[in-house]
Design a protein around this motif. Sequence first.
Motif, PDB file in Angstrom:
ATOM      1  N   ASP A 109     -16.571  14.680  10.208  1.00 51.95           N
ATOM      2  CA  ASP A 109     -16.104  14.120   8.953  1.00 51.95           C
ATOM      3  C   ASP A 109     -14.657  14.479   8.681  1.00 51.95           C
ATOM      4  O   ASP A 109     -13.933  13.749   8.038  1.00 51.95           O
ATOM      5  CB  ASP A 109     -16.981  14.617   7.798  1.00 51.95           C
ATOM      6  CG  ASP A 109     -18.210  13.745   7.683  1.00 51.95           C
ATOM      7  OD1 ASP A 109     -18.158  12.622   8.231  1.00 51.95           O
ATOM      8  OD2 ASP A 109     -19.190  14.193   7.082  1.00 51.95           O
ATOM      9  N   SER A 168     -22.537   9.896  11.991  1.00 58.00           N
ATOM     10  CA  SER A 168     -22.580  10.456  10.641  1.00 58.00           C
ATOM     11  C   SER A 168     -22.445   9.343   9.617  1.00 58.00           C
ATOM     12  O   SER A 168     -23.120   9.338   8.586  1.00 58.00           O
ATOM     13  CB  SER A 168     -21.470  11.489  10.458  1.00 58.00           C
ATOM     14  OG  SER A 168     -20.223  10.831  10.433  1.00 58.00           O
ATOM     15  N   LYS A 171     -25.667   7.585   9.481  1.00 55.91           N
ATOM     16  CA  LYS A 171     -26.664   8.350   8.739  1.00 55.91           C
ATOM     17  C   LYS A 171     -26.516   8.104   7.254  1.00 55.91           C
ATOM     18  O   LYS A 171     -27.483   7.944   6.523  1.00 55.91           O
ATOM     19  CB  LYS A 171     -26.503   9.838   9.055  1.00 55.91           C
ATOM     20  CG  LYS A 171     -27.707  10.405   9.780  1.00 55.91           C
ATOM     21  CD  LYS A 171     -27.475  11.850  10.126  1.00 55.91           C
ATOM     22  CE  LYS A 171     -27.662  12.077  11.618  1.00 55.91           C
ATOM     23  NZ  LYS A 171     -27.044  13.318  12.091  1.00 55.91           N
ATOM     24  N   LYS A 172     -25.272   8.079   6.862  1.00 55.39           N
ATOM     25  CA  LYS A 172     -25.005   7.870   5.450  1.00 55.39           C
ATOM     26  C   LYS A 172     -25.480   6.467   5.030  1.00 55.39           C
ATOM     27  O   LYS A 172     -26.131   6.290   3.999  1.00 55.39           O
ATOM     28  CB  LYS A 172     -23.503   8.007   5.185  1.00 55.39           C
ATOM     29  CG  LYS A 172     -23.180   7.998   3.705  1.00 55.39           C
ATOM     30  CD  LYS A 172     -21.716   8.214   3.482  1.00 55.39           C
ATOM     31  CE  LYS A 172     -21.268   7.960   2.057  1.00 55.39           C
ATOM     32  NZ  LYS A 172     -22.118   7.140   1.248  1.00 55.39           N
TER      33      LYS A 172
END
Lengths: 382, 926
Positions: free
Chosen positions: B21, B44, B47-48
């Motif tokens: 991130d 990531s 996933k969000k």
Amino acid sequence: MTKITLGCEPAVGSLAPSKKRDYRVTNRLQEGKRPIYAVVFNFIDSRYYNVFATVGGNRVTVYQCLEGGVIAVLQSYIDEDKDESFYTVSWACDADGTPLLVAGGINGIIRVIDAGNEKIHKSFVGHGDSVNEIRTQALRPSLVLSASKDESVRLWNVQTGICILIFAGAGGHRNEVLSVDFHPSDIYRIASCGMDNTVKIWSMKEFWTYVERSFTWEELPSQFPTKYVQFPVLIASIHTNYVDCIRWLGDFILSKVNDCLIQSVDNEFILWEPKMKEQSPGEGTVDILQKYPVPECDIWFIKLSCDFHYNTAAIGLYNSGNREGKIFVWELQTSPPSLIARLSHVQSKSPIRQTAMSFDGSTILSCCEDGTIWRWDTVATS
Amino acid sequence: MSSPKVPPLSSTAAGRSDSPDVSTIVGPQGAAIAPSEISLVIDSLKKKVDADRCVYIMKRMEENRIKLSEVTHTHHKLSLERRHLRISGADQTVDLLTKRQKDAIDKQNGVNASNGDSDSTSSQEDGHASAILLGSSIAVKNAVRPIKLPEVKKLPPYTTWIFLDRNQRMTEDQSVVGRRRIYYDQNGGEALICSDSEEEAIDEEEEKKEFVDSEDYIIRMTIQQLGSSDAVLDLLGQRLSRKPSELKARYEVLVNRENAVEGSKPGNVEFDMSSLFDKDLEAALDSFDNLFCRRCLVFDCKLHGCSQDLIFPAEKHSTWNRMDEEKLPCGPHCYYRVQKVEGTAVTSSMQPNSEQKAALSSDGNGVQASRKKSNGRSLLRRLKSCQSENASSNARNISESSESETRPVHDGNSTYRLPSPRKSKLVEKRGTRQRNSKRIADHVMVAIKKRQKKLAASDSDSVPSGSLGSKDMGVRSNSHKENEEASSSSLKAKPSARRGRRKDSLVPSGDRSLQAEVPDCALKEITSDQPVISSDDKWKKEEFVDESICRQELIEFKCWRTIEKSLFEKGLEIFGRNSCLIARNLMNGMKTCAEVFYAMNCSENKLSSQGGDGTNSLGDGSRIDSNENTGTALRRRSRFLRRRGKVRRLKYSWKSAGYHSMRKRISDKKELPCRQYNPCGCQSACGKECSCLVSGTCCEKYCGCPKTCKNRFRGCHCAKSQCRSRQCPCFAAGRECDPDVCRNCWIGCGDGTLGIPGQRGDNYECRNMKLLLKQQQRVLLGRSDVSGWGAFLKNSVPKHEYLGEYTGELISHREADKRGKIYDRENSSFLFNLNDQYVLDAYRKGDKLKFANHSPVPNCYAKVIMVAGDHRVGIFAKERICAGEELFYDYRYEPDRAPAWAKKPESSGSKKEEMGPSSGRAKKLA
């Protein structure tokens, strides 16, 4: 199945039973030799919540669920035409509350039976081929829909015996219509699906005057100006095979794709949200929200049943390989969906054609190809 | 995500695995980022997105649940109410279902009480036991006496079909080609047979998938973090199953959109209605051209489809001419009426003012209206010819002057001259204006004001913008006085003399007013220091006046909106120079007849002054004055002559031209099906490249080619009622007569009595137009005596009578082959070979004649007939048929494809739905 783009994945239900509730067999009846294709509780009239009807062969039978797993047979009707084989039955009701049974089958003739007086009320001749499903409008229980092999869906008024609307034509189904359902609250809206792999959502709004007229029609029913509804408001091609069951769940639609023999034996019910484009009818998109797997099932023409409040649903499934008929009980409205129970019995060796859930979901009935009716009741524990 | 920039390659490559991130914009060096790292970033983000999706679904489910619980609550209430319906209504009738319910409960209690009592019948009063069954010892069907449902005869099977009164072309979505179809074997229970799927090789084109929000999000965030290096794009593309180039383009779109959104928050341009008027007519007509079928004269034609190729006829058809309407004004704003008012106004104004009033009233009053008109017209004509004589020098002069600074003055003039520009055309406009404005004050004033507003920008001194009316009047009266003064000058005599010589029809009053006009104008010009004024030549001046007026009109015309202009031009094309019709039919609510008229004149003037050759001299007055009358009459006559000539030629040429190919078609019809006609767009006589010739069809009336085209089908010239045998070329060619083409074939439109078609004196009516006219017999649908459904005739008909059309969907042969396979499986086919391109399919759309059964010894026959460019199937009586008889015809299946029931002529059970599966596709033939 259309490819699902990223970020639009549905929530898939897990197949591990939560065991929130469990059911066990409390009764088993042998109705006859012929397969029983439909079983349905009467949710139309609160007096008869424990009354259910089955159809099989040329016979329509009315039963009652009593305490302690007891089933009583109340009425039995038999079509004089031995070749008739009823596929579907639905409860309806007259304006004065007379309970009616509407059944249809291979002959394409819809029989309206007055269960209050134990006689035939009306027979609807019109479908050009067999009737695959009949459903009743819960808000106006004199209105029934029938889905037929003749590629049409028809709306009937059982009170006056009028065929009000025919949903077919330019935008209609291109093969047998297998299943149909009324929207629970939007009285104008219906959905149908069939062997042309599509789900179609129709609106009767523009034709509603005809529906109202059918209640006050004094002349011969055949003289009623039956209208064709040729264009659905949405055509969803989300399946690549027969869609053999469709049910509204609020504004969402539960539909079952049958992929057996083509892709795998793992079928599923999908819950999706239709998104209509009001400007351009017929077009629109679907958003697939949830999936309820129906694993290891290789027969089709299987219908799902819900309790009155749509909290739980029961699906019968059958695998011809190990000859095992099972019932999956799903919690419908949770996200992600959760399986409550997986019901099986050593003697359940026949394909389960349909299930019926009682008002509160405590009783599940299943009817089988071999002419048996099974009763499952919740086990009063934990 | 404003994370710090970290340029060093090594560090990026090495150690950012732990916190993707925070990993950052890399920019050009992005290629060096390890794939694993990119995956991490993408993961990531994914996933969000997934988490968001879960939340979203949960939210939606919850909303739906709440809504649904209300719904079920209502249902529950309703079902509770139904319980009481009976009780309050008719409680004397016993609800048997309720009774049985009670019995069952009693019984159960009884059983429980006596515990072990068998479930044999306890004596119920109606003898029906409500048996309680425990376990599966007894079959239910033996436990209760069933109630019999009397048998109802079932219908012969059919698929729901839609009635068609004319053929329709198949729409794309009806196609079965390329779709996998799965059959299920009814006998085999569950067995599914999937067929055709391999063979078809469904080439699902990778359809352009729209980018969804979540994808956009991932693309944006990833590229923002990692830069748009190839590695990033590749991996991203892999993950999103898209092409990297696609992603890059999308990213740019996203960035642009973001900027655009930030940039233009307030600038929401509202949809402006007036923009519609600025549209060109072409653009406006675009949808018309696309949707209107010029063959069927309907919108959204189901037969020929939308977006047809536009065929423009090489021969422009004549413009609309209606002389009898000439003298009737079309409305309050008709140019004609306005003009009339002018006329009277002029005379009345003249009377008090000028010395010539006696003369004027004497010869003017009686015939004023018409005279005035012709007056003005003749004047104008003269002016025009004058113009052309004087050559373009004047025009140039004028145009120069128009460039000069005097323009505002003219504009100013126009403001009060123009309330009805037509007036300014006539030379008596001064006086006219005065009276006119007084008389029909309101509407003219309104008009003036409107114009005033329009031209307010030109701040001419002579026009105060405020109280125009009154001041205007003042000005005018002034000018009038001046007029009078001027008229006393020497100017007066000469023009009148000359004019008198030139035109016998000229009326003195016209002269007078003209005279008055010229000085007036001169005065005006003097004020504006125009050099032209000094010129001695009155004609020049006059012309200048005329021109300037015209120019004003032109300016006026320029103020018309684009759409109005193009509508106006279209109107000229359609109606000719008939302002009434143009205004009424095309400019309704936009421009009045008078305005159209002026525009017409001024465009005419412009033409003549620019061209200077005076060829357009067909009466500039342009509504149909005497001159033009003769003109059109002449034109018409010549057209008529031409037509006659052509007809004559045609008489000898049809055999050589149209008929030849036709005969061929007839003779080898057996092998060769008819050919589909598509109009050609040839603008001259059709040559080798003509699409009709290439495809082997005749040219029809819908072709662009001129009527003299050698490839045209000429129709017939049969005498009365003769179009019923092969003597008639139409009949012989398998065509219906066409009133547009054939010489003597026509239909009456009724003589006023309802229902009965009008007849010509000799009772003549072409018998070869029945499909076109839909003169068909009543056909009834019923249970066939042979099998399934059948078609029956309601009334008796003689031999060869037309019974009706076999309608259906027009599908391609390829499509028909596919459908045929499906239909063969169901063993009922409604395919009918139409021509080389199309097959008719009546399966889902058609009419009752599709149910007419096959018979080797039929009483009907089918025939493919060309009707107005389209092939259609007519069913005719082969013999006399009595009322109520069932209709049969020979499907004439191609021998190798015929199903078993149609193969053997001896087979008695001649029915299509009857026998087993057939090989290949069976199509009916005519």
